[in-house]
Design a protein around this motif. Sequence first.
Motif, PDB file in Angstrom:
ATOM      1  N   LEU A  56       1.968   7.124  -0.255  1.00  0.00           N
ATOM      2  CA  LEU A  56       2.880   8.230  -0.560  1.00  0.00           C
ATOM      3  C   LEU A  56       2.168   9.392  -1.245  1.00  0.00           C
ATOM      4  O   LEU A  56       2.625  10.531  -1.180  1.00  0.00           O
ATOM      5  N   THR A  57       1.057   9.105  -1.892  1.00  0.00           N
ATOM      6  CA  THR A  57       0.317  10.180  -2.555  1.00  0.00           C
ATOM      7  C   THR A  57      -0.362  11.103  -1.545  1.00  0.00           C
ATOM      8  O   THR A  57      -0.766  12.207  -1.883  1.00  0.00           O
ATOM      9  N   VAL A  73       6.362   2.547   5.193  1.00  0.00           N
ATOM     10  CA  VAL A  73       7.276   3.207   4.260  1.00  0.00           C
ATOM     11  C   VAL A  73       8.585   3.487   4.990  1.00  0.00           C
ATOM     12  O   VAL A  73       8.575   3.976   6.121  1.00  0.00           O
ATOM     13  N   LYS A  94       0.807  -1.222   0.000  1.00  0.00           N
ATOM     14  CA  LYS A  94       0.000   0.000   0.000  1.00  0.00           C
ATOM     15  C   LYS A  94       0.840   1.273   0.000  1.00  0.00           C
ATOM     16  O   LYS A  94       0.297   2.371  -0.011  1.00  0.00           O
ATOM     17  N   LYS A  95       2.166   1.129   0.050  1.00  0.00           N
ATOM     18  CA  LYS A  95       2.998   2.320   0.241  1.00  0.00           C
ATOM     19  C   LYS A  95       2.892   3.316  -0.922  1.00  0.00           C
ATOM     20  O   LYS A  95       2.940   4.530  -0.706  1.00  0.00           O
ATOM     21  N   ASP A  96       2.766   2.805  -2.160  1.00  0.00           N
ATOM     22  CA  ASP A  96       2.648   3.716  -3.305  1.00  0.00           C
ATOM     23  C   ASP A  96       1.409   4.597  -3.167  1.00  0.00           C
ATOM     24  O   ASP A  96       1.444   5.799  -3.448  1.00  0.00           O
ATOM     25  N   GLU A  97       0.331   3.958  -2.726  1.00  0.00           N
ATOM     26  CA  GLU A  97      -0.899   4.716  -2.527  1.00  0.00           C
ATOM     27  C   GLU A  97      -0.744   5.699  -1.367  1.00  0.00           C
ATOM     28  O   GLU A  97      -1.169   6.849  -1.434  1.00  0.00           O
ATOM     29  N   ASP A 119      10.063  10.898  -2.180  1.00  0.00           N
ATOM     30  CA  ASP A 119      10.574  10.341  -3.433  1.00  0.00           C
ATOM     31  C   ASP A 119       9.631   9.229  -3.873  1.00  0.00           C
ATOM     32  O   ASP A 119       9.783   8.067  -3.497  1.00  0.00           O
ATOM     33  N   LYS A 120       8.629   9.589  -4.685  1.00  0.00           N
ATOM     34  CA  LYS A 120       7.612   8.612  -5.097  1.00  0.00           C
ATOM     35  C   LYS A 120       8.186   7.547  -6.024  1.00  0.00           C
ATOM     36  O   LYS A 120       7.747   6.397  -6.001  1.00  0.00           O
ATOM     37  N   ASP A 121       9.160   7.918  -6.852  1.00  0.00           N
ATOM     38  CA  ASP A 121       9.744   6.946  -7.775  1.00  0.00           C
ATOM     39  C   ASP A 121      10.466   5.833  -7.011  1.00  0.00           C
ATOM     40  O   ASP A 121      10.362   4.653  -7.361  1.00  0.00           O
ATOM     41  N   GLY A 127       9.934   5.292  -3.815  1.00  0.00           N
ATOM     42  CA  GLY A 127       9.059   4.815  -2.752  1.00  0.00           C
ATOM     43  C   GLY A 127       9.634   5.044  -1.374  1.00  0.00           C
ATOM     44  O   GLY A 127       9.411   4.245  -0.457  1.00  0.00           O
ATOM     45  N   LYS A 128      10.371   6.154  -1.201  1.00  0.00           N
ATOM     46  CA  LYS A 128      11.017   6.432   0.083  1.00  0.00           C
ATOM     47  C   LYS A 128      10.780   7.873   0.510  1.00  0.00           C
ATOM     48  O   LYS A 128      10.403   8.731  -0.297  1.00  0.00           O
TER      49      LYS A 128
END
Length: 415
Positions: free
Chosen positions: A237-238, A280, A232-235, A315-317, A319-320
């Motif tokens: 991070l938004t 994250v 779920k981290k990508d979601e 840093d979304k690309d 994931g950090k």
Amino acid sequence: MATKKTAAVKVAKTSKISKEVTAKSRQSRGSAIAKQSGKVPKKEKVVVQAGKAMEELLARTGHTIKVFKRGQEVEGVITLLSGKVVMVDIGAKTEGIVSDKDIKETGDLLTGLKVGDIIKAFVKYPENDQGQIVLSLKKALEDSKWAMFESWLSSEKEVEVFGIEVNKGGMIVKVDSIRGFVPTSQFGEQYLGKMSQLLNKSFKVKVIEVDKDQNRLIFSEKLVSEAEGLAKKDEALTHVAVGDALEGTVSGIMPFGVFVTVTVPVKDVSGKVIGDTAKVEGLVHISEISWEKVADPNEMFKVGQEVKVQVIGVDKDAGKLNLSIKRLSDDPWVNVESKYAVGTSHNGKVIRIAPYGVLVNFERGIDGLIHVSKQPQGKEFGMGDEVDVYVEMLDGKTRRMSLGVVLTEVPVGYR
């Protein structure tokens, strides 16, 4: 009488030898004449016919006798497997055999193999004194193991490893006789600071790095134990913004900073927290740990410690997150120019002695430098000494302060 009998025996033996030599000579001459005339003796005809019959049989069956070279890679079926001997059917006239020495060198790589398994090997000697093909398994088995690790990496397969040793950086594990490593930062929160619980136990991991040339095999435990939260981290991070304050757990400590795994709330489109959370990982650089100078993060933190952090970058690309601890408190340099104006005197404590000068601390995060050229002649400083100084130069933007020593007596050179 005895002499005559002895002589007779000698004559008889000589005669017998002479006849054998004569017979062999005739046979040899006969073969030579037969070759010249195109005629083949009866016995040689049988051999030739047998050879032709074998060639015809091989031609009919489509079978060919394999010839092997030293160093050639071959594939075969294990027909015998014990602690002292391994035999492999590689389709030759005889089975290939693995030497005792090679079995010892191969060690645990043979673990899990059984009669009937298809394996690869390398030809060590095409033929030894007994006419056997000598094989080596070590390199072939190692290559197959590393190829398997590569497939695990690409397929993101969950595999079981066995914990054998804990050190400062993480845990050494074993899988299929090969040693690998699980870094501290790759353990889930439940094991941070408690890795010893997995010693001499099997647990599940995923491969995250494979490098055969460097003998480097790295695993992650948290990709298994925290798979749902990490997914779920990508979601998540938004919905993270610079300035957000989060809580997390120290997952790794390096000379350049501290890794912290934070729990990020997942929100709906309206921004409302819907209850789910994601994991994250972020980095608190050493310069973001404290307003004071930090020499070694290990002196301030331990793995598994809970900390509060502030988000200073996303840093979304990758994931950090880029995180800070010091920014949760006020910056002591904000009002430094009014409190430590040029020309004002202050009392401080020596916190560092270097070839270029002496560093003096006044309060948390506020330091100044007595340059070596400004030190009074004959005056020596010690760590922890209190010293009276005055501000010679102050630059709030670069956080630099130059100091001079307040003299309480006339220097020796001026008396």
